[in-house]
Design an enzyme around this catalytic site. Sequence first.
Site, PDB file in Angstrom:
ATOM      1  N   GLY A  44       0.702  -1.280   0.084  1.00 30.75           N
ATOM      2  CA  GLY A  44       0.047   0.257  -0.063  1.00 30.75           C
ATOM      3  C   GLY A  44       0.941   1.228   0.007  1.00 30.75           C
ATOM      4  N   GLN A  49       2.916  10.003   1.196  1.00 31.08           N
ATOM      5  CA  GLN A  49       4.417   9.304   1.112  1.00 31.08           C
ATOM      6  C   GLN A  49       5.227   9.582   0.051  1.00 31.08           C
ATOM      7  OE1 GLN A  49       2.205   5.300   2.065  1.00 31.08           O
ATOM      8  NE2 GLN A  49       4.215   5.165   3.311  1.00 31.08           N
ATOM      9  N   CYS A  88       5.887  -0.127   7.310  1.00 33.87           N
ATOM     10  CA  CYS A  88       5.411   1.159   6.640  1.00 33.87           C
ATOM     11  C   CYS A  88       6.764   1.301   5.930  1.00 33.87           C
ATOM     12  CB  CYS A  88       5.076   2.426   7.343  1.00 33.87           C
ATOM     13  SG  CYS A  88       4.369   3.513   6.555  1.00 33.87           S
ATOM     14  N   LEU A  89       6.663   1.936   4.671  1.00 36.02           N
ATOM     15  CA  LEU A  89       7.670   2.190   3.674  1.00 36.02           C
ATOM     16  C   LEU A  89       8.355   3.404   4.036  1.00 36.02           C
ATOM     17  CD1 LEU A  89       6.167   1.469   0.246  1.00 36.02           C
ATOM     18  CD2 LEU A  89       7.914   0.085   1.606  1.00 36.02           C
ATOM     19  N   HIS A 130      -4.516   1.478   7.024  1.00 39.34           N
ATOM     20  CA  HIS A 130      -3.362   2.158   7.383  1.00 39.34           C
ATOM     21  C   HIS A 130      -3.076   3.137   6.509  1.00 39.34           C
ATOM     22  CE1 HIS A 130       1.217   1.456   8.060  1.00 39.34           C
ATOM     23  NE2 HIS A 130       1.204   2.137   6.933  1.00 39.34           N
ATOM     24  N   GLU A 131      -3.448   2.826   5.000  1.00 38.91           N
ATOM     25  CA  GLU A 131      -3.152   4.038   4.034  1.00 38.91           C
ATOM     26  C   GLU A 131      -4.258   5.172   4.375  1.00 38.91           C
ATOM     27  OE1 GLU A 131      -0.566   3.866   2.597  1.00 38.91           O
ATOM     28  OE2 GLU A 131      -0.307   1.721   2.958  1.00 38.91           O
ATOM     29  N   HIS A 134      -2.746   7.439   7.031  1.00 36.12           N
ATOM     30  CA  HIS A 134      -1.825   8.278   6.320  1.00 36.12           C
ATOM     31  C   HIS A 134      -2.487   9.602   5.827  1.00 36.12           C
ATOM     32  CE1 HIS A 134       2.147   6.720   6.521  1.00 36.12           C
ATOM     33  NE2 HIS A 134       1.715   5.417   5.926  1.00 36.12           N
TER      34      HIS A 134
END
Length: 163
Positions: A44, A49, A88-89, A130-131, A134
């Site tokens: 994701g 991000q 997480c990236l 999660h996304e 963000h």
Amino acid sequence: MRKVVTYPNDVLTTPTQAVTHIRQDTIELLDDMYDIMLEEDGIGLAANQLGESVKIAIVELDDESGLIEMINPVILEEFGKEINVEGCLSFPDVYGTVERAETIKFWYVNREGVSTFDEASGYLARAIQHEIEHLNGGLFTDKIIDRLTPEELEAYMEDKEYD
């Protein structure tokens, strides 16, 4: 080429702005997000991000769920609770267990401008939450119950029989 923004960066904790018109730059952003997510081995990615403060997120857990491209997504209902591991990236090598809803009903607009109501459960629901978090300026690290090292993550995944 865009790059994944890592913490600390204010764009990650600032709520994003709604997309009012789907234009060519919106489509290009979605395409870039997908390429970068695959390149970074993620499941994701939220637009912020990549430093873009707009309400756009994508999730692709597996072939079964397929790619979900969400513009202005909103969680409408949550059911049950479940604790599982997340990464997480924007937080390289940071992992931890987080409590989230087990099932969600959510709404979004896709790249064609079609309004979509959907439901997700399990890890797909977790990734979507999660996304969307963000996009609202939230971070999974604020919800970590137990932090895991990369080695502990591997053992956790083996214990849970994930591959």
